[in-house]
Design an enzyme around this catalytic site. Sequence first.
Site, mmCIF file in Angstrom:
data_model
loop_
_atom_site.group_PDB
_atom_site.id
_atom_site.type_symbol
_atom_site.label_atom_id
_atom_site.label_comp_id
_atom_site.label_asym_id
_atom_site.label_seq_id
_atom_site.Cartn_x
_atom_site.Cartn_y
_atom_site.Cartn_z
ATOM 1 C CG HIS A 278 26.256 80.247 54.130
ATOM 2 N ND1 HIS A 278 26.753 79.870 52.909
ATOM 3 C CD2 HIS A 278 24.938 80.466 53.940
ATOM 4 C CE1 HIS A 278 25.780 79.833 52.020
ATOM 5 N NE2 HIS A 278 24.665 80.203 52.619
ATOM 6 C CD GLU B 141 34.729 79.062 51.310
ATOM 7 O OE1 GLU B 141 34.691 79.549 52.454
ATOM 8 O OE2 GLU B 141 33.784 79.159 50.499
ATOM 9 C CG HIS C 8 33.246 78.069 46.939
ATOM 10 N ND1 HIS C 8 32.600 77.694 48.100
ATOM 11 C CD2 HIS C 8 33.117 77.001 46.109
ATOM 12 C CE1 HIS C 8 32.120 76.476 47.973
ATOM 13 N NE2 HIS C 8 32.426 76.040 46.763
#
Length: 239
Positions: free
Chosen positions: A191, A70, A43
Amino acid sequence: MTRLSVNINKIATLRNSRGGDNPNVLKVALDCERFGAQGITVHPRPDERHIRYQDVYDLRAEVTTEFNIEGNPSEKKFVELVLANKPEQVTLVPDALHAITSNAGWDTITNEAELTDLIAIFHSAGIRVSVFVDADEKMVEGAKVCGADRVELYTEPYAAYYFENRQKAVLPFVKAAEKAREVGLGLNAGHDLSLDNLRFLKQNIPWLDEVSIGHALISDALYLGLENTIQMYLRELQV
């Protein structure tokens, strides 16, 4: 089978804290694959405070499992990075510029036009698109309208209330997952998933395609070793 994609941002954070190349992000990614991970997630953020843009190029050249990038597609540089590297999957996340970590999913209704255009761009390059959403059936439906291939459920609320009342905590995620299946979307989750709460999520949503786990997995590896930790997470998914 639910695939385990290891998010290696925390490895890059540790490397960057000393300004050198230890630990080496590419080596860790390849070790994760060797130890059984079925994907690698990164990410990158505009300030490159963990994953650097060059890391993405280096990883793309060597990663042989599924590569997932991401990020917030409102940044032109992010879109260009994804198109240049053509990962198997791009996950669109509406994270704020200075956010410590992702903390909310897309409003796929309000942002329908923007997401539709972006998804079409990535599809034209042959890249599967997942949209990061809260456990909200309307947001899942909105992702389908935008043309997404999958949604990734933002599981922090599930993790936060898991020990208080896990049945209640998982219920909105089951409903959102059922909606995704109903409208023909693939399903990811991520997450704050951990060895504590991963098995229960999988038991309640057995059709999960993929989980992306970084912080908890890397933290566990400090105590348990990386190879052992990855095997432990894989076992949690085999229910």
